[in-house]
Design a protein around this motif. Structure first.
Motif, PDB file in Angstrom:
ATOM      1  N   MET A 112       0.434  -1.123  -0.027  1.00 45.41           N
ATOM      2  CA  MET A 112       0.321   0.059   0.107  1.00 45.41           C
ATOM      3  C   MET A 112       0.573   1.484   0.088  1.00 45.41           C
ATOM      4  SD  MET A 112      -2.811  -1.198   3.060  1.00 45.41           S
ATOM      5  CE  MET A 112      -3.458  -2.982   2.863  1.00 45.41           C
ATOM      6  N   LYS A 113       2.222   0.504  -0.324  1.00 42.30           N
ATOM      7  CA  LYS A 113       3.214   2.348   0.528  1.00 42.30           C
ATOM      8  C   LYS A 113       2.878   2.864  -0.524  1.00 42.30           C
ATOM      9  CE  LYS A 113       6.329   0.459   3.186  1.00 42.30           C
ATOM     10  NZ  LYS A 113       7.995   0.218   3.776  1.00 42.30           N
ATOM     11  N   GLY A 114       2.603   4.448  -0.810  1.00 41.06           N
ATOM     12  CA  GLY A 114       2.409   5.451  -1.952  1.00 41.06           C
ATOM     13  C   GLY A 114       1.450   6.087  -2.203  1.00 41.06           C
ATOM     14  N   LYS A 115       0.343   4.898  -1.551  1.00 48.27           N
ATOM     15  CA  LYS A 115      -1.139   5.038  -1.492  1.00 48.27           C
ATOM     16  C   LYS A 115      -1.809   5.669  -0.815  1.00 48.27           C
ATOM     17  CE  LYS A 115      -0.843   1.081  -4.952  1.00 48.27           C
ATOM     18  NZ  LYS A 115      -1.662   0.358  -5.620  1.00 48.27           N
ATOM     19  N   ASP A 116      -2.798   6.107  -1.999  1.00 51.30           N
ATOM     20  CA  ASP A 116      -4.120   6.692  -0.344  1.00 51.30           C
ATOM     21  C   ASP A 116      -4.922   5.449   0.371  1.00 51.30           C
ATOM     22  OD1 ASP A 116      -3.079   9.177  -1.181  1.00 51.30           O
ATOM     23  OD2 ASP A 116      -5.148   9.401  -3.110  1.00 51.30           O
ATOM     24  N   LEU A 117      -5.251   6.688   1.352  1.00 52.55           N
ATOM     25  CA  LEU A 117      -6.250   4.686   1.922  1.00 52.55           C
ATOM     26  C   LEU A 117      -7.498   5.215   2.759  1.00 52.55           C
ATOM     27  CD1 LEU A 117      -3.289   3.264   4.619  1.00 52.55           C
ATOM     28  CD2 LEU A 117      -3.493   2.820   2.209  1.00 52.55           C
ATOM     29  N   LEU A 118      -8.475   4.574   2.308  1.00 51.08           N
ATOM     30  CA  LEU A 118      -9.487   5.139   2.783  1.00 51.08           C
ATOM     31  C   LEU A 118      -9.899   3.718   3.516  1.00 51.08           C
ATOM     32  CD1 LEU A 118     -12.625   5.919   2.061  1.00 51.08           C
ATOM     33  CD2 LEU A 118     -12.944   4.515   0.216  1.00 51.08           C
ATOM     34  N   PHE A 119     -10.173   3.433   4.963  1.00 50.64           N
ATOM     35  CA  PHE A 119     -11.066   2.603   5.588  1.00 50.64           C
ATOM     36  C   PHE A 119     -12.723   3.229   5.927  1.00 50.64           C
ATOM     37  CE2 PHE A 119      -6.397   3.309   7.136  1.00 50.64           C
ATOM     38  CZ  PHE A 119      -5.976   2.796   6.990  1.00 50.64           C
ATOM     39  N   ILE A 120     -13.353   1.583   5.641  1.00 49.24           N
ATOM     40  CA  ILE A 120     -14.585   1.891   6.441  1.00 49.24           C
ATOM     41  C   ILE A 120     -15.194   1.466   6.838  1.00 49.24           C
ATOM     42  CG2 ILE A 120     -17.001   2.107   5.126  1.00 49.24           C
ATOM     43  CD1 ILE A 120     -15.306   2.284   2.019  1.00 49.24           C
ATOM     44  N   GLY A 121     -15.205   2.035   7.784  1.00 48.98           N
ATOM     45  CA  GLY A 121     -16.152   0.379   9.312  1.00 48.98           C
ATOM     46  C   GLY A 121     -17.181   1.130   9.927  1.00 48.98           C
ATOM     47  N   GLY A 122     -17.937  -0.095  10.270  1.00 49.10           N
ATOM     48  CA  GLY A 122     -19.144   0.374  11.901  1.00 49.10           C
ATOM     49  C   GLY A 122     -18.817  -0.744  12.654  1.00 49.10           C
ATOM     50  N   GLY A 123     -19.485  -0.258  13.486  1.00 46.00           N
ATOM     51  CA  GLY A 123     -19.491  -0.532  14.920  1.00 46.00           C
ATOM     52  C   GLY A 123     -18.246  -0.738  15.662  1.00 46.00           C
ATOM     53  N   GLY A 125     -16.946  -3.239  14.547  1.00 35.56           N
ATOM     54  CA  GLY A 125     -15.615  -3.703  13.377  1.00 35.56           C
ATOM     55  C   GLY A 125     -14.084  -2.312  12.205  1.00 35.56           C
ATOM     56  N   LEU A 126     -14.766  -1.745  13.503  1.00 33.94           N
ATOM     57  CA  LEU A 126     -13.641   0.078  13.661  1.00 33.94           C
ATOM     58  C   LEU A 126     -12.417  -0.735  14.311  1.00 33.94           C
ATOM     59  CD1 LEU A 126     -12.388   2.722  12.124  1.00 33.94           C
ATOM     60  CD2 LEU A 126     -13.180   3.208  14.317  1.00 33.94           C
ATOM     61  N   ALA A 127     -12.160  -1.595  14.982  1.00 34.20           N
ATOM     62  CA  ALA A 127     -11.351  -2.524  15.633  1.00 34.20           C
ATOM     63  C   ALA A 127     -10.033  -3.100  14.894  1.00 34.20           C
ATOM     64  CB  ALA A 127     -11.564  -3.306  16.588  1.00 34.20           C
ATOM     65  N   PRO A 128     -10.566  -4.243  14.014  1.00 29.99           N
ATOM     66  CA  PRO A 128      -9.429  -4.063  13.745  1.00 29.99           C
ATOM     67  C   PRO A 128      -9.097  -3.282  12.226  1.00 29.99           C
ATOM     68  CG  PRO A 128     -10.986  -5.434  12.193  1.00 29.99           C
ATOM     69  CD  PRO A 128     -11.612  -4.082  13.858  1.00 29.99           C
ATOM     70  N   LEU A 129      -9.077  -2.586  12.007  1.00 30.80           N
ATOM     71  CA  LEU A 129      -8.989  -1.345  11.328  1.00 30.80           C
ATOM     72  C   LEU A 129      -8.294  -0.173  12.128  1.00 30.80           C
ATOM     73  CD1 LEU A 129     -12.155  -0.038   9.050  1.00 30.80           C
ATOM     74  CD2 LEU A 129     -10.017  -2.124   8.200  1.00 30.80           C
ATOM     75  N   ARG A 130      -8.245  -0.021  13.318  1.00 37.12           N
ATOM     76  CA  ARG A 130      -7.502   0.806  13.934  1.00 37.12           C
ATOM     77  C   ARG A 130      -6.048   0.665  13.994  1.00 37.12           C
ATOM     78  NH1 ARG A 130      -6.914   0.292  20.550  1.00 37.12           N
ATOM     79  NH2 ARG A 130      -6.398   2.791  20.553  1.00 37.12           N
ATOM     80  N   SER A 131      -5.713  -0.457  13.989  1.00 36.00           N
ATOM     81  CA  SER A 131      -4.333  -1.054  14.137  1.00 36.00           C
ATOM     82  C   SER A 131      -3.649  -0.465  12.939  1.00 36.00           C
ATOM     83  CB  SER A 131      -4.484  -2.585  14.497  1.00 36.00           C
ATOM     84  OG  SER A 131      -4.673  -3.484  13.266  1.00 36.00           O
ATOM     85  N   LEU A 132      -4.583  -0.896  11.794  1.00 33.57           N
ATOM     86  CA  LEU A 132      -4.030  -0.189  10.425  1.00 33.57           C
ATOM     87  C   LEU A 132      -4.001   1.340  10.537  1.00 33.57           C
ATOM     88  CD1 LEU A 132      -2.121  -0.901   8.187  1.00 33.57           C
ATOM     89  CD2 LEU A 132      -4.456  -0.824   6.451  1.00 33.57           C
ATOM     90  N   ILE A 133      -4.702   1.824  11.149  1.00 33.45           N
ATOM     91  CA  ILE A 133      -4.945   3.183  11.374  1.00 33.45           C
ATOM     92  C   ILE A 133      -3.769   3.716  12.198  1.00 33.45           C
ATOM     93  CG2 ILE A 133      -6.126   5.350  11.776  1.00 33.45           C
ATOM     94  CD1 ILE A 133      -8.653   3.743  10.964  1.00 33.45           C
ATOM     95  N   ASP A 134      -3.886   3.488  13.279  1.00 38.18           N
ATOM     96  CA  ASP A 134      -2.744   3.423  13.763  1.00 38.18           C
ATOM     97  C   ASP A 134      -1.299   3.676  13.144  1.00 38.18           C
ATOM     98  OD1 ASP A 134      -4.048   5.174  15.668  1.00 38.18           O
ATOM     99  OD2 ASP A 134      -4.507   3.354  17.137  1.00 38.18           O
ATOM    100  N   PHE A 135      -1.359   2.498  13.020  1.00 44.72           N
ATOM    101  CA  PHE A 135       0.395   2.152  12.278  1.00 44.72           C
ATOM    102  C   PHE A 135       0.567   3.453  11.019  1.00 44.72           C
ATOM    103  CE2 PHE A 135       3.079  -0.381   9.375  1.00 44.72           C
ATOM    104  CZ  PHE A 135       4.110  -0.526   9.598  1.00 44.72           C
ATOM    105  N   VAL A 136      -0.331   3.493  10.119  1.00 46.95           N
ATOM    106  CA  VAL A 136      -0.102   4.514   8.931  1.00 46.95           C
ATOM    107  C   VAL A 136       0.552   5.389   9.542  1.00 46.95           C
ATOM    108  CG1 VAL A 136      -0.447   3.246   7.245  1.00 46.95           C
ATOM    109  CG2 VAL A 136      -2.247   4.562   7.861  1.00 46.95           C
ATOM    110  N   LEU A 137      -0.160   6.119  10.671  1.00 43.58           N
ATOM    111  CA  LEU A 137      -0.099   7.542  10.697  1.00 43.58           C
ATOM    112  C   LEU A 137       0.792   8.108  11.995  1.00 43.58           C
ATOM    113  CD1 LEU A 137      -4.321   8.302  11.595  1.00 43.58           C
ATOM    114  CD2 LEU A 137      -2.628   9.530   9.548  1.00 43.58           C
TER     115      LEU A 137
END
Lengths: 282, 328, 343, 53
Positions: A112-123, A125-137
């Motif tokens: 995913m390096k060099g790309k824009d990222l779009l996270f879409i979470g519900g309820g 469901g944000l928990a697993p995405l959060r580890s990647l969000i915090d990682f890239v940020l």
């Protein structure tokens, strides 16, 4: 056949250091391994899973919701649902639990390096995405990625997890946009009202040079994928993370198979092209 | 017997063609003649695959439950023993009378397949079988064999009181005569068991229950076990948070618990179709358990075998002033 | 490969000595059932049985076993694993069951090594035994081996006129022949080998049911949505018999059992079956395999396709046990034929 | 019924008893408990349905 050295089914003793209430029925549990050396050695990747044990009740598999860049502890954001989660919610800070893992594959952040990222979470469901969000940020990785957009919805304001992060921390970072929505109008809420898939269409993020990652209730994922298709996203651009009932986490107990694939070994993260090749049994 | 098969196919085809029923649940040839298999005919053509012979052991009544939440009408083939299961389901409000067409077969007794094969050759292929009243004639690839009913009936058939269905809409054959003296069960095997001292009884059941695999075939085949959700499958029973009824560990103590709970649950409700014992893969003599409760209910409450008619009240759920209090 | 012969009298001595020096596990009859159980007296062993016998997989993967014990103090959590298994000998393993272990091994081996299974597997010497008869539902031949194939065994026996022919197939087998070299002889081996060959030819003619797997996997690859499964599954009772008698079924559940106070107990694993309602049931109430159709399909897919996809070995070895024990005559041989017809 | 079933699978008959005692009969509760406890002591510990281990 070699002699088995290590027993992968044996958990490591761990302690709940802190319990952070997220919503009425979701807590984030901050956990450390009791063995300090094991804690320093611990590595996981964003999107991976771990098995938590409440002894006398049972074991269950959860996504690690903290970023791998956070080396002091692990976090699990857990909704009170069944036997093990109810028991976990009944524990206090300082309680001893068991932990084994990490298991499964992870979000392919290298690709995913060099790309824009779009996270879409519900309820939750944000928990697993959060580890990647915090990682890239995280400061050390932020430069590798383009714009980060997060679209997140829940049934009500109270059901939104990680409120401090979605309302304060993430929007303040450079090159991020956080969109939140709730299903039904509420008095104190002046933000967007409506389901996540409709909100995605409304925001209409451009598909170019972007990777989308989604997780939430199955019905939300289904309609989000339809919306994405309308917006011109290709299957290869979309990742999701699946969950099935698991017992062993290591591909032996036989219940988390979708066709010939095991979610615990070959998942939980699947590209949409892979998902479409799987038999529809999840 | 040929007549019964012809009648069955005719009747099934008629019901399906007229749209009276959506499906006829009956028997068809399985692996061989001696392994008939439950068959679900949905059109006239499939109705021609239906069959009947003395190896048709399965109690098909249980399959009605798979359709209990639908509104289609079904036909089901029953023997005398199975027919009591229809009454069970109707009484238990699990299947409405008006949604089932009962195709009754007067049954002269079923052949014990394993005994037959043991006599001929375990590898033999059975090609056809005929019920001649006092004996069966079985044609095989090893030649033709005659088996006297007395020795080769299934154990439950040897003491059968209901060769004719107790409930049926269409009777596919002539009613069979029932001799007067056969009408009451003497429970010899149960009396024998009761006479043993506690240690001997205990040793007997320990041995049998110890090898129970907890495959739940006995429960799944039983028409009296008709709960929508079995307590043994509730990870968290509603009224008892965090505690399971029964551990999945198939150890002798848990197996006792399983069998005793099931035994008590079918008390006064077991119709003695004998399916549990037939399906048990490790040969646990389950009828020895369930026939014990039938005997006790008869002794204590004067009831006859459950399922003989729909209106039977259940002795353990109804209170009568004259109920015995022998335990006090 | 060493090949030797042992006469019947000496064979009994061999058994006696095996039983005294090791944990000896062999077929033992109880109330008309034959199980592989620990031998306390060699007279219990029923080797000559042509009868139905349960698979020996339980020796490596018992119906239930303790994974570890836990004890939770106020400040510490202690987990205690059971001690390692002792050496054992598994006697009288049929060719299909020996072969089945080769299907199970890759499941328990791999990146995550299952300590419990592998420990017992490493420490067990398997003595296989040629069948003397082909049962009606046997179809091992379809999987490329037969009633006299020793694949999977360490030492492979074949009953012959003068005793048993013993072929060492692995180093464990060789070691066994060496340890008991006083009982085995080389004289007459050639004749015995010939006898074995004749037996193989003779047994080959005994297969009654024709099974051809050619093209089955290819059809299953595209059969997930086929209406056939719905039809097939109607008669299934969703009991666990087929999975429990299957020599290659390996699904399990992990459960906790408190004992001696609420702070200690043990975590066990026990056999589970993909036929059971709660097998894949999520906490949310969602069930990916909610009904008979999905579960029956999963089982046959697993036996004939998934296992093959994943481990390059079949999940079925043609032992015929599920056919024999199924209460409603679900017959995998017929299923294979029907898949070829409808697929 | 239940008592009969327990006995049938090999429990000693003395291990299970039911008494009809009114709320006003406190003394009878004590008597019955003592009587029962003595009977059970005489029988020794129940081995049945215990885990083999």
């Amino acid at each position: 056949m070699e002699q088995a050295v290590r027993n992968p089914l044996l958990p490591q003793p761990a302690t709940i250091e802190k319990i952070i209430p997220e919503t009425g029925d979701v807590n984030t549990f901050r956990v450390t391994l009791d063995n300090a050396e094991a804690m320093t050695r611990w590595r996981h990747e964003p999107g991976q899973l771990a098995m938590l044990s409440v002894f006398g009740v049972g074991e269950a598999m959860f996504s690690i919701s903290s970023s791998p860049t956070q080396r002091e502890y692990l976090e699990f954001s857990i909704k009170r649902m069944g036997k093990v989660t109810t028991a976990l919610h009944g524990l206090e800070e300082g309680a001893k639990i068991g932990l084994r893992g990490p298991y499964g594959n992870y979000f392919p952040y290298e690709k995913m390096k060099g790309k824009d990222l779009l996270f879409i979470g519900g309820g939750i469901g944000l928990a697993p995405l959060r580890s990647l969000i915090d990682f890239v940020l995280a400061d050390e990785n932020r430069g590798d990625y383009g714009k980060v957009e997060i679209i997140y919805g829940a049934r009500s304001y109270d059901d939104l997890c990680f409120k401090r992060q979605i309302f304060e921390e993430w929007p303040q970072k450079e090159g991020t946009a956080v969109y939140t929505t709730i299903d039904r109008e509420e008095e104190q809420w002046d933000g967007h009202v409506g389901f996540v898939p409709a909100y995605v269409e409304e925001i209409a993020p451009a598909a170019g040079n972007k990777i989308a990652l989604t997780c939430g209730p199955p019905i939300m994922i289904k309609f989000v994928l339809q919306a994405m298709e309308k917006l011109g996203f290709k299957d290869e651009q979309i990742y999701s993370t699946l969950e099935l009932r698991m017992k062993c986490g290591i591909g032996k107990c036989g219940r988390c198979n979708i066709g010939s694939k095991f979610v615990c070994l070959d998942g939980p993260v699947f590209n949409l092209t892979e998902i479409k090749e799987l038999p529809p049994e999840f | 017997m040929k007549q019964i098969v012809d009648r069955l196919r005719q009747e099934a085809a008629r019901l399906l063609a007229a749209g009276d029923v959506a499906m006829v649940i009956g028997y068809a040839k399985g692996t061989d003649v001696a392994r008939t298999t439950p068959y679900f005919a949905t059109n006239e053509e499939e109705a021609q695959n239906l069959t009947w012979n003395p190896f048709c052991t399965n109690n098909l009544v249980k399959y009605l439950l798979d359709f209990r939440f639908e509104d289609t009408k079904l036909a089901v083939v029953v023997k005398g023993c199975d027919s009591k299961g229809i009454n069970r389901l109707i009484y238990d409000r699990q299947f409405p009378r008006e949604r089932v067409v009962v195709l009754g077969v007067p049954c002269g007794g079923l052949l014990d397949r394993s005994k037959v094969l043991a006599t001929i050759d375990p590898g033999a292929e059975l090609q056809s079988v005929e019920d001649l009243g006092q004996e069966f004639v079985v044609r095989t690839d090893h030649g033709e064999f005659t088996f006297a009913k007395e020795q080769y009936l299934l154990p439950k058939c040897a003491v059968c009181r209901n060769p004719n269905p107790v409930i049926s809409d269409v009777l596919l054959g002539e009613e069979l005569p029932v001799a007067e003296e056969e009408k009451s069960d003497t429970f010899d095997d149960i009396v024998e068991m009761e006479a043993l001292d506690p240690a001997a009884k205990s040793a007997f059941w320990d041995r049998h229950f110890n090898r129970c695999l907890r495959c739940y075939a006995c429960r799944n085949v039983c028409p009296a076990c008709n709960c929508r959700e079995c307590a043994f499958e509730q990870a968290v029973p509603g009224w008892q948070q965090e505690a399971c009824w029964l551990s999945k560990k198939a150890s002798v103590d848990n197996n006792y618990t399983f069998h005793l709970i099931r035994m008590f649950d079918v008390t006064g409700r077991c119709i003695d179709c004998g399916e549990c014992e037939r399906v048990c893969p490790v040969n646990i003599p389950l009828r020895k358990l369930y026939r014990k409760v039938i005997k006790d209910v008869q002794e204590l409450f004067g009831d006859t075998t459950p399922g003989l008619n729909i209106g039977d009240g259940l002795p353990l759920t109804s209170y009568r002033k004259e109920d015995p209090e022998e335990f006090m | 490969m060493t090949v030797k012969l042992i006469n019947k009298d000496r064979f009994n001595v061999f058994l006696e000595r095996l039983a005294s020096g090791n944990e000896l596990v062999a077929p033992i009859e109880e109330d008309g059932n034959i199980f592989y159980r620990r031998v306390t007296s060699v007279n219990e062993i029923t080797l000559e049985a042509d009868a139905f016998c349960f698979a020996p997989k339980g020796h490596f993967f018992p119906q239930y076993e303790v994974l570890y014990k836990y004890q939770q103090g106020s400040n510490a959590l202690v987990l205690e694993e059971p001690g390692p298994a002792g050496p054992s000998v598994l006697l009288g393993v049929k060719p299909c069951d020996a072969r089945a272990l080769l299907s199970l091994d890759p499941v328990f081996d791999g990146n995550y090594k299952d300590a419990y299974y592998l420990d017992k597997r490493v420490k067990t010497t398997i003595i296989g035994l040629s069948c003397r008869k082909v049962r009606y539902n046997c179809f091992c031949r379809a999987f490329g081996f037969g009633p006299t194939s020793g694949e999977g065994a360490d030492l492979f026996l074949t009953e012959v006129k003068d005793g048993y022919l013993a072929e060492a197939l692995t180093s464990k087998g060789e070691a066994l022949l060496k340890d008991y070299s006083d009982l085995f002889t080389e004289t007459g081996v050639d004749g015995a080998l010939q006898e074995k060959e004749q037996l193989a030819v003779q047994l080959d003619t005994q297969f009654k049911r024709k099974v051809d797997l050619d093209g089955v996997k290819a059809r299953l690859d595209n059969m997930f949505e086929h209406p056939y499964w719905e039809r097939l599954a109607r008669k299934c009772l969703t009991c666990g018999i087929c999975t429990f008698v299957c020599p290659t079924c390996h699904c399990f559940d992990i459960i906790d059992e408190n004992g001696g106070g609420s702070n200690c107990g043990s975590r066990l694993r026990c056999w589970d079956a993909c036929m059971f309602t709660d097998f894949t049931l999520h906490t949310s109430g969602h069930n990916p395999r909610p009904g008979k159709k999905e579960r029956v399909r999963n089982r046959f897919m697993h036996k004939l396709k998934y296992h093959l996809d994943r481990y390059r070995v079949t999940g079925c070895v043609g032992c015929g046990r599920c056919i024999e024990k199924c209460p409603v005559n679900m017959d995998i041989i017929q299923v294979i034929a029907e898949i070829k017809e409808v697929g | 019924m239940f008592k009969r079933l327990m006995e049938y699978v090999g429990f000693e008959p003395e291990r299970f008893e039911v008494r009809w005692i009114s709320g006003s009969e406190g003394g009878k509760v004590v008597e019955t408990a003592i009587e029962m406890a003595e009977k059970i002591k005489a029988l020794g510990p129940n081995r049945k349905m215990r885990d083999a281990k």
